[in-house]
Design a protein around this motif. Sequence first.
Motif, short mmCIF file in Angstrom:
data_model
loop_
_atom_site.label_atom_id
_atom_site.label_comp_id
_atom_site.label_asym_id
_atom_site.label_seq_id
_atom_site.Cartn_x
_atom_site.Cartn_y
_atom_site.Cartn_z
N LEU A 120 13.51 -48.55 18.93
CA LEU A 120 13.99 -49.89 18.62
C LEU A 120 14.45 -50.61 19.88
N VAL A 121 14.27 -51.93 19.88
CA VAL A 121 14.65 -52.77 21.01
C VAL A 121 15.62 -53.84 20.51
N ALA A 122 16.77 -53.92 21.16
CA ALA A 122 17.80 -54.88 20.76
C ALA A 122 17.24 -56.29 20.69
N LYS A 123 17.59 -57.00 19.62
CA LYS A 123 17.21 -58.38 19.34
C LYS A 123 15.73 -58.59 19.06
N LYS A 124 14.94 -57.53 19.12
CA LYS A 124 13.52 -57.63 18.78
C LYS A 124 13.21 -56.81 17.53
N THR A 125 13.73 -55.58 17.49
CA THR A 125 13.52 -54.72 16.33
C THR A 125 14.83 -54.04 15.90
N MET A 126 15.95 -54.49 16.49
CA MET A 126 17.25 -53.89 16.17
C MET A 126 18.35 -54.94 16.35
N VAL A 127 19.24 -55.00 15.38
CA VAL A 127 20.38 -55.91 15.45
C VAL A 127 21.35 -55.38 16.50
N ASP A 128 21.87 -56.28 17.34
CA ASP A 128 22.88 -55.84 18.30
C ASP A 128 24.13 -56.71 18.17
N ALA A 129 25.18 -56.32 18.86
CA ALA A 129 26.48 -56.99 18.73
C ALA A 129 26.41 -58.46 19.11
N SER A 130 25.53 -58.85 20.02
CA SER A 130 25.44 -60.25 20.40
C SER A 130 24.92 -61.11 19.25
N MET A 131 24.12 -60.52 18.37
CA MET A 131 23.62 -61.26 17.21
C MET A 131 24.75 -61.52 16.22
N VAL A 132 25.66 -60.56 16.08
CA VAL A 132 26.83 -60.74 15.23
C VAL A 132 27.75 -61.81 15.84
N ALA A 133 27.93 -61.74 17.16
CA ALA A 133 28.78 -62.72 17.85
C ALA A 133 28.21 -64.13 17.70
N LYS A 134 26.91 -64.28 17.72
CA LYS A 134 26.27 -65.59 17.55
C LYS A 134 26.59 -66.16 16.16
N LEU A 135 26.59 -65.31 15.14
CA LEU A 135 26.95 -65.78 13.80
C LEU A 135 28.39 -66.28 13.78
N GLU A 136 29.30 -65.56 14.44
CA GLU A 136 30.70 -65.97 14.50
C GLU A 136 30.83 -67.32 15.21
N GLU A 137 30.07 -67.51 16.28
CA GLU A 137 30.09 -68.80 16.99
C GLU A 137 29.63 -69.93 16.08
N GLU A 138 28.59 -69.67 15.30
CA GLU A 138 28.08 -70.70 14.38
C GLU A 138 29.08 -71.01 13.28
N ILE A 139 29.75 -69.97 12.76
CA ILE A 139 30.79 -70.21 11.74
C ILE A 139 31.86 -71.13 12.31
N ASP A 140 32.33 -70.83 13.50
CA ASP A 140 33.38 -71.64 14.13
C ASP A 140 32.90 -73.06 14.41
N ARG A 141 31.68 -73.20 14.90
CA ARG A 141 31.13 -74.52 15.23
C ARG A 141 31.00 -75.37 13.96
N ILE A 142 30.42 -74.81 12.91
CA ILE A 142 30.20 -75.57 11.68
C ILE A 142 31.51 -75.84 10.96
N SER A 143 32.43 -74.90 10.99
CA SER A 143 33.74 -75.10 10.34
C SER A 143 34.47 -76.30 10.92
N ALA A 144 34.24 -76.60 12.19
CA ALA A 144 34.90 -77.74 12.84
C ALA A 144 34.33 -79.08 12.38
N LEU A 145 33.22 -79.07 11.66
CA LEU A 145 32.55 -80.31 11.24
C LEU A 145 33.09 -80.90 9.94
N PHE A 146 33.92 -80.14 9.21
CA PHE A 146 34.39 -80.61 7.91
C PHE A 146 35.70 -79.93 7.56
N ASP A 147 36.37 -80.50 6.57
CA ASP A 147 37.61 -79.89 6.07
C ASP A 147 37.23 -78.83 5.04
#
Length: 183
Positions: free
Chosen positions: A81-108
């Motif tokens: 397996l290769v990270a981000k190609k055929t295997m989930v890695d921690a940076s992919m989880v961190a990217k989801l957290e960044e998106e949650i924070d970014r989108i949460s700032a757009l609305f109440d």
Amino acid sequence: MKIYTKKGDDGSTGLLFGGRVDKDAIQIELNGAVDETQAALGLARAFSASSELSQLCIYLERDLWVLMAEVATSSENRSKLVAKKTMVDASMVAKLEEEIDRISALFDMPREFVIPGGSPSSAFLDWARVTARRAERISLPYVRQNKDTEVGRYLNRLSDLLWTMARWQDGQILRTRDIEEGV
């Protein structure tokens, strides 16, 4: 090339890098739930006029291919397996957290329970969320067996992101209605 191979007529299916398992094996059940999540994201994308939402859905759909590739690999072949190609890695989880924070700032955030269905795209995002939650529950034996996997964490954050995206889309609809009604 034909879509059918007849190899699965015996109730088994092929794995990435070789090998076969029964179609009711836990990793196939898990990938089935993830496949449903991916399809629901496609529906959300198809029912939204937002290019930002569409791009995010495509990004997540591609991430889910990576997750399904990892899950469809036997224990003996995990070293391939290769990270981000055929295997989930921690940076992919961190990217989801960044998106949650970014989108949460757009609305109440809502202050009460949310009833799904505020808009077609939010309804499909909520559908994707519940299938992602089911995938997370199904993933538990897989995660216990593969201590080095990020699949469980990824699915947990994905469902949080999908909830956030649905509320964001609900907020977009409400703001549009307020503008149209002169509020």
